[in-house]
Write a protein that holds these residues in place. Structure first.
Motif, PDB file in Angstrom:
ATOM      1  N   SER A  57       0.843  -1.189   0.000  1.00 54.87           N
ATOM      2  CA  SER A  57       0.000   0.000   0.000  1.00 54.87           C
ATOM      3  C   SER A  57       0.880   1.242   0.000  1.00 54.87           C
ATOM      4  O   SER A  57       2.056   1.190   0.357  1.00 54.87           O
ATOM      5  N   VAL A  58       0.272   2.346  -0.422  1.00 57.51           N
ATOM      6  CA  VAL A  58       0.917   3.653  -0.361  1.00 57.51           C
ATOM      7  C   VAL A  58      -0.001   4.553   0.451  1.00 57.51           C
ATOM      8  O   VAL A  58      -1.189   4.680   0.143  1.00 57.51           O
ATOM      9  N   SER A  76       0.032  -6.249  -6.374  1.00 58.03           N
ATOM     10  CA  SER A  76       1.261  -7.039  -6.435  1.00 58.03           C
ATOM     11  C   SER A  76       2.479  -6.149  -6.273  1.00 58.03           C
ATOM     12  O   SER A  76       2.413  -4.939  -6.471  1.00 58.03           O
ATOM     13  N   GLY A  77       3.579  -6.755  -5.942  1.00 53.69           N
ATOM     14  CA  GLY A  77       4.845  -6.046  -5.825  1.00 53.69           C
ATOM     15  C   GLY A  77       4.965  -5.269  -4.536  1.00 53.69           C
ATOM     16  O   GLY A  77       3.991  -4.803  -3.963  1.00 53.69           O
ATOM     17  N   ARG A  78       6.198  -5.153  -4.059  1.00 54.77           N
ATOM     18  CA  ARG A  78       6.490  -4.344  -2.885  1.00 54.77           C
ATOM     19  C   ARG A  78       6.977  -2.978  -3.336  1.00 54.77           C
ATOM     20  O   ARG A  78       7.795  -2.874  -4.243  1.00 54.77           O
ATOM     21  N   VAL A  79       6.495  -1.926  -2.695  1.00 53.76           N
ATOM     22  CA  VAL A  79       6.893  -0.572  -3.047  1.00 53.76           C
ATOM     23  C   VAL A  79       8.360  -0.393  -2.664  1.00 53.76           C
ATOM     24  O   VAL A  79       8.741  -0.611  -1.512  1.00 53.76           O
ATOM     25  N   THR A  80       9.171  -0.035  -3.650  1.00 55.68           N
ATOM     26  CA  THR A  80      10.603   0.163  -3.395  1.00 55.68           C
ATOM     27  C   THR A  80      11.036   1.608  -3.585  1.00 55.68           C
ATOM     28  O   THR A  80      12.124   1.982  -3.168  1.00 55.68           O
ATOM     29  N   SER A  81      10.181   2.410  -4.242  1.00 53.13           N
ATOM     30  CA  SER A  81      10.535   3.812  -4.440  1.00 53.13           C
ATOM     31  C   SER A  81       9.275   4.652  -4.597  1.00 53.13           C
ATOM     32  O   SER A  81       8.248   4.173  -5.079  1.00 53.13           O
ATOM     33  N   ALA A  93       4.698   5.377  -7.536  1.00 53.68           N
ATOM     34  CA  ALA A  93       5.203   4.315  -6.667  1.00 53.68           C
ATOM     35  C   ALA A  93       5.779   3.217  -7.549  1.00 53.68           C
ATOM     36  O   ALA A  93       5.068   2.630  -8.365  1.00 53.68           O
ATOM     37  N   GLY A  94       7.077   2.960  -7.410  1.00 53.72           N
ATOM     38  CA  GLY A  94       7.737   1.895  -8.147  1.00 53.72           C
ATOM     39  C   GLY A  94       7.807   0.653  -7.288  1.00 53.72           C
ATOM     40  O   GLY A  94       8.074   0.738  -6.084  1.00 53.72           O
ATOM     41  N   CYS A  95       7.548  -0.503  -7.895  1.00 51.16           N
ATOM     42  CA  CYS A  95       7.520  -1.774  -7.152  1.00 51.16           C
ATOM     43  C   CYS A  95       8.583  -2.740  -7.649  1.00 51.16           C
ATOM     44  O   CYS A  95       9.079  -2.619  -8.764  1.00 51.16           O
ATOM     45  N   ASN A  96       8.892  -3.720  -6.810  1.00 49.39           N
ATOM     46  CA  ASN A  96       9.939  -4.677  -7.136  1.00 49.39           C
ATOM     47  C   ASN A  96       9.570  -5.619  -8.265  1.00 49.39           C
ATOM     48  O   ASN A  96      10.411  -6.337  -8.774  1.00 49.39           O
ATOM     49  N   ASP A  97       8.291  -5.626  -8.692  1.00 52.27           N
ATOM     50  CA  ASP A  97       7.894  -6.450  -9.822  1.00 52.27           C
ATOM     51  C   ASP A  97       7.979  -5.683 -11.147  1.00 52.27           C
ATOM     52  O   ASP A  97       7.558  -6.165 -12.182  1.00 52.27           O
ATOM     53  N   GLY A  98       8.506  -4.443 -11.117  1.00 55.25           N
ATOM     54  CA  GLY A  98       8.673  -3.628 -12.298  1.00 55.25           C
ATOM     55  C   GLY A  98       7.498  -2.721 -12.611  1.00 55.25           C
ATOM     56  O   GLY A  98       7.558  -1.925 -13.541  1.00 55.25           O
ATOM     57  N   SER A  99       6.442  -2.817 -11.815  1.00 53.60           N
ATOM     58  CA  SER A  99       5.271  -1.966 -12.070  1.00 53.60           C
ATOM     59  C   SER A  99       5.446  -0.580 -11.444  1.00 53.60           C
ATOM     60  O   SER A  99       6.210  -0.408 -10.509  1.00 53.60           O
ATOM     61  N   VAL A 100       4.747   0.386 -12.033  1.00 49.49           N
ATOM     62  CA  VAL A 100       4.712   1.754 -11.515  1.00 49.49           C
ATOM     63  C   VAL A 100       3.253   2.156 -11.383  1.00 49.49           C
ATOM     64  O   VAL A 100       2.464   1.963 -12.310  1.00 49.49           O
ATOM     65  N   HIS A 101       2.877   2.687 -10.245  1.00 45.10           N
ATOM     66  CA  HIS A 101       1.503   3.091  -9.976  1.00 45.10           C
ATOM     67  C   HIS A 101       1.474   4.595  -9.727  1.00 45.10           C
ATOM     68  O   HIS A 101       2.328   5.116  -9.018  1.00 45.10           O
TER      69      HIS A 101
END
Length: 103
Positions: A57-58, A76-81, A93-101
């Motif tokens: 979550s953010v 999905s994915g953990r927020v890393t940035s 929000a960038g995630c470890n699965d390569g997605s950006v939200h």
């Protein structure tokens, strides 16, 4: 003013005075871990990327009161940035699965 934010593995965020190290405010996000933090360009808002188990979550919070303004749950994915746009009106929000939200 100037503040330092620290995210913790217990799901809390501590806002501190960077000179004295004293905690100014403590916020509990009811999450397992805080993985990323970002202040808005104005300094009025603080974003926190979190995860609990398989869910991320953010949280967008008012920096003065500590109240959550908005929370976005991710599938999905953990927020890393986290990064605010220069205007402060958008948050990525960038995630470890390569997605950006975008928020």
């Amino acid at each position: 003013g100037h503040q330092l934010a620290a995210g913790c593995n217990d799901g809390s965020v501590h806002l501190m005075d960077p000179v004295s190290g004293a905690t100014i405010r403590w916020m509990d996000l009811a999450s397992d871990r805080v993985t990323s933090l970002a202040f808005s360009p104005s300094g009025h808002q603080l974003a926190a990327g979190c995860y609990a188990g398989a869910f991320s979550s953010v949280h967008l919070m008012d920096q003065v009161s500590g109240a959550t303004i908005r929370c976005m749950h991710l599938a999905s994915g953990r927020v890393t940035s986290l990064a605010f746009s220069p205007s402060g009106h958008q948050l990525a929000a960038g995630c470890n699965d390569g997605s950006v939200h975008l928020m």
